[in-house]
Enzyme design. Structure first.
Site, PDB file in Angstrom:
ATOM      1  N   ASP A  51     -21.792   1.787 -14.027  1.00 54.89           N
ATOM      2  CA  ASP A  51     -22.979   1.901 -13.168  1.00 54.89           C
ATOM      3  C   ASP A  51     -22.583   1.859 -11.696  1.00 54.89           C
ATOM      4  O   ASP A  51     -21.612   1.197 -11.329  1.00 54.89           O
ATOM      5  CB  ASP A  51     -23.931   0.738 -13.498  1.00 54.89           C
ATOM      6  CG  ASP A  51     -25.343   1.010 -13.001  1.00 54.89           C
ATOM      7  OD1 ASP A  51     -25.623   2.145 -12.586  1.00 54.89           O
ATOM      8  OD2 ASP A  51     -26.160   0.079 -13.027  1.00 54.89           O
TER       9      ASP A  51
ATOM     10  N   ARG B  89     -25.303  12.135  -4.380  1.00 52.50           N
ATOM     11  CA  ARG B  89     -25.054  11.285  -5.558  1.00 52.50           C
ATOM     12  C   ARG B  89     -23.989  11.881  -6.488  1.00 52.50           C
ATOM     13  O   ARG B  89     -23.219  11.159  -7.116  1.00 52.50           O
ATOM     14  CB  ARG B  89     -26.354  11.109  -6.355  1.00 52.50           C
ATOM     15  CG  ARG B  89     -27.414  10.272  -5.677  1.00 52.50           C
ATOM     16  CD  ARG B  89     -28.692  10.267  -6.527  1.00 52.50           C
ATOM     17  NE  ARG B  89     -28.428   9.852  -7.899  1.00 52.50           N
ATOM     18  CZ  ARG B  89     -28.283   8.595  -8.295  1.00 52.50           C
ATOM     19  NH1 ARG B  89     -28.386   7.621  -7.428  1.00 52.50           N
ATOM     20  NH2 ARG B  89     -28.028   8.311  -9.546  1.00 52.50           N
TER      21      ARG B  89
ATOM     22  N   SER C  20     -27.395   8.311 -21.021  1.00 47.60           N
ATOM     23  CA  SER C  20     -28.319   7.652 -21.949  1.00 47.60           C
ATOM     24  C   SER C  20     -29.489   8.572 -22.290  1.00 47.60           C
ATOM     25  O   SER C  20     -29.733   9.564 -21.584  1.00 47.60           O
ATOM     26  CB  SER C  20     -28.857   6.364 -21.321  1.00 47.60           C
ATOM     27  OG  SER C  20     -29.801   6.675 -20.324  1.00 47.60           O
TER      28      SER C  20
ATOM     29  N   GLU D 216     -32.344   7.964 -21.711  1.00 46.15           N
ATOM     30  CA  GLU D 216     -33.291   7.841 -20.579  1.00 46.15           C
ATOM     31  C   GLU D 216     -32.835   8.671 -19.374  1.00 46.15           C
ATOM     32  O   GLU D 216     -33.642   8.974 -18.479  1.00 46.15           O
ATOM     33  CB  GLU D 216     -33.416   6.370 -20.138  1.00 46.15           C
ATOM     34  CG  GLU D 216     -34.152   5.462 -21.124  1.00 46.15           C
ATOM     35  CD  GLU D 216     -33.336   5.156 -22.387  1.00 46.15           C
ATOM     36  OE1 GLU D 216     -32.091   5.040 -22.286  1.00 46.15           O
ATOM     37  OE2 GLU D 216     -33.947   5.065 -23.472  1.00 46.15           O
ATOM     38  N   ASN D 217     -31.540   9.030 -19.322  1.00 42.98           N
ATOM     39  CA  ASN D 217     -31.030   9.747 -18.148  1.00 42.98           C
ATOM     40  C   ASN D 217     -31.607  11.161 -17.973  1.00 42.98           C
ATOM     41  O   ASN D 217     -31.518  11.750 -16.904  1.00 42.98           O
ATOM     42  CB  ASN D 217     -29.498   9.834 -18.162  1.00 42.98           C
ATOM     43  CG  ASN D 217     -28.817   8.524 -17.829  1.00 42.98           C
ATOM     44  OD1 ASN D 217     -27.701   8.257 -18.257  1.00 42.98           O
ATOM     45  ND2 ASN D 217     -29.480   7.670 -17.035  1.00 42.98           N
TER      46      ASN D 217
ATOM     47  N   ARG E 185     -33.830  11.956 -14.929  1.00 47.83           N
ATOM     48  CA  ARG E 185     -33.299  12.133 -13.560  1.00 47.83           C
ATOM     49  C   ARG E 185     -33.612  13.554 -13.073  1.00 47.83           C
ATOM     50  O   ARG E 185     -33.905  14.430 -13.883  1.00 47.83           O
ATOM     51  CB  ARG E 185     -31.782  11.906 -13.562  1.00 47.83           C
ATOM     52  CG  ARG E 185     -31.463  10.463 -13.861  1.00 47.83           C
ATOM     53  CD  ARG E 185     -30.016  10.145 -13.655  1.00 47.83           C
ATOM     54  NE  ARG E 185     -29.842   8.712 -13.851  1.00 47.83           N
ATOM     55  CZ  ARG E 185     -28.895   7.978 -13.296  1.00 47.83           C
ATOM     56  NH1 ARG E 185     -28.006   8.535 -12.510  1.00 47.83           N
ATOM     57  NH2 ARG E 185     -28.824   6.698 -13.522  1.00 47.83           N
TER      58      ARG E 185
ATOM     59  N   ILE F 154     -28.551  -4.855 -20.443  1.00 42.45           N
ATOM     60  CA  ILE F 154     -27.779  -4.106 -21.445  1.00 42.45           C
ATOM     61  C   ILE F 154     -28.200  -2.633 -21.432  1.00 42.45           C
ATOM     62  O   ILE F 154     -27.451  -1.760 -21.870  1.00 42.45           O
ATOM     63  CB  ILE F 154     -27.967  -4.709 -22.859  1.00 42.45           C
ATOM     64  CG1 ILE F 154     -27.484  -6.163 -22.887  1.00 42.45           C
ATOM     65  CG2 ILE F 154     -27.180  -3.918 -23.892  1.00 42.45           C
ATOM     66  CD1 ILE F 154     -27.444  -6.760 -24.259  1.00 42.45           C
TER      67      ILE F 154
HETATM   68  C1  FPP Z   1     -24.409   5.552 -13.670  1.00 43.18           C
HETATM   69  O1  FPP Z   1     -24.407   5.502 -12.267  1.00 43.18           O
HETATM   70  C2  FPP Z   1     -23.514   6.608 -14.148  1.00 43.18           C
HETATM   71  C3  FPP Z   1     -23.880   7.679 -14.908  1.00 43.18           C
HETATM   72  C4  FPP Z   1     -25.265   7.922 -15.377  1.00 43.18           C
HETATM   73  C5  FPP Z   1     -22.921   8.739 -15.295  1.00 43.18           C
HETATM   74  C6  FPP Z   1     -21.563   8.223 -15.668  1.00 43.18           C
HETATM   75  C7  FPP Z   1     -20.660   9.379 -15.905  1.00 43.18           C
HETATM   76  C8  FPP Z   1     -19.386   9.456 -15.485  1.00 43.18           C
HETATM   77  C9  FPP Z   1     -18.664   8.381 -14.786  1.00 43.18           C
HETATM   78  C10 FPP Z   1     -18.616  10.689 -15.804  1.00 43.18           C
HETATM   79  C11 FPP Z   1     -17.933  10.499 -17.135  1.00 43.18           C
HETATM   80  C12 FPP Z   1     -17.333  11.744 -17.617  1.00 43.18           C
HETATM   81  C13 FPP Z   1     -16.975  11.951 -18.918  1.00 43.18           C
HETATM   82  C14 FPP Z   1     -16.424  13.244 -19.349  1.00 43.18           C
HETATM   83  C15 FPP Z   1     -17.157  10.945 -19.962  1.00 43.18           C
HETATM   84  P1  FPP Z   1     -25.784   5.760 -11.524  1.00 43.18           P
HETATM   85  O2  FPP Z   1     -25.930   7.207 -11.250  1.00 43.18           O
HETATM   86  O3  FPP Z   1     -26.898   5.157 -12.323  1.00 43.18           O
HETATM   87  O4  FPP Z   1     -25.567   4.960 -10.190  1.00 43.18           O
HETATM   88  P2  FPP Z   1     -26.691   4.206  -9.332  1.00 43.18           P
HETATM   89  O5  FPP Z   1     -27.223   3.110 -10.208  1.00 43.18           O
HETATM   90  O6  FPP Z   1     -25.947   3.703  -8.161  1.00 43.18           O
HETATM   91  O7  FPP Z   1     -27.731   5.224  -8.990  1.00 43.18           O
END
Ligand code: FPP
Length: 265
Positions: A35, A48, A80, A82-83, A86, A210
């Protein structure tokens, strides 16, 4: 950084551990809620998406270190259920990023003996991504190294509902007596069927939730929360999480040895 050499638990390879980690008390399975990508980018005046791109580098480092230190499984929350809510451009950026990372990293995953799996409801993912997932899953399935599970379109509640549906269907067909359903049978219908439960959950960016991740599997996991944003998560962050884990006394609902001796004396 000084290191010592030790034989990993499966005796198959020599691992390089940092000196301040006890190689005999490492978690077998580490789960991570990655996160803080968006906040990392915003703090730098970047879109972002740049945070997600930087997050991939942190993930590569974490996977490499877990593999080098002999951890048997790494499970990460990449997207997720839920994502999807976005903004459309962020969702589409993430899908394309997953595709690009899979394309560019597959050779190295194979070389490093990583066994990759994608856990979640994969049917609704873009066709190209699903094809790449199938290719990566097949071409690494016989690898003997770390199990790398990428939770994509994953939701813990959805996983439990799907497991209940599968068990109910088997019962209706007369293949399974509902009274015989126990925790092992239930767990065998989860996406993580072949995996031991995580010993350690790491969550970055200071959130204390979680977030619908591995609801069943995290029942007895130790939880390490760090304020570090995911793109900044590096070797020292992982080491700190493992040292924190090694300081815990895991009782699984029972008593620790000192209290148990006291009761019996
Ligand atoms: C949460 O940060 C992160 C994600 C929803 C995406 C995570 C994905 C990666 C790190 C890439 C992984 C790549 C592979 C191929 C597995 P957020 O966007 O919720 O951050 P914030 O809470 O600061 O807005």
């Amino acid at each position: 950084m000084s290191r010592h050499l030790a034989i990993s638990t499966d005796n198959s390879k020599v691992c390089k551990y940092p000196d301040d980690l006890d190689p005999n008390r490492l978690p077998s399975h580490v789960a991570v809620i990655m996160d803080g990508n968006g906040r990392w980018a915003q703090a730098r005046g970047l879109p972002r998406m740049m945070g997600h791109r930087a997050g991939v580098e942190a993930l590569k480092t974490t996977l490499r270190l877990c593999s080098e230190w002999g951890i048997r499984a790494l499970t990460v929350y990449a997207f997720s259920t839920e994502n999807w809510s976005r903004p459309e451009d962020e969702v589409s950026f993430l899908m394309t990023l997953f595709e690009r990372v899979l394309q560019s990293q597959l050779e190295s995953l194979i070389k490093e003996q990583v066994c990759i799996k994608f856990l979640g409801d994969l049917e609704v993912l873009p066709d190209k991504l699903r094809e790449l997932i199938d290719e990566a899953t097949h071409s690494t399935s016989r690898n003997s190294g770390i199990h790398f599970n990428v939770c994509t379109n994953y939701g813990g509640r959805r996983e439990l509902v799907l497991a209940a549906q599968k068990l109910a269907a088997r019962s209706v067909k007369g293949e399974l007596n509902p009274e015989l359903i126990d925790e092992n049978i239930f767990a065998s219908e989860l996406f993580t069927a072949s995996e031991v439960d995580p010993d350690l959950l790491i969550r970055t960016s200071g959130e204390r939730r979680i977030s619908n991740f591995l609801l069943w599997q995290l029942a007895y996991a130790e939880i390490h929360i760090t304020d570090t944003l995911w793109p900044d998560f590096d070797e020292s962050s992982l080491k700190e999480a493992l040292i924190d884990y090694q300081s815990r006394c895991r009782r699984f609902g029972g008593l620790d040895r000192i209290n148990s001796n006291h009761l019996h004396s």
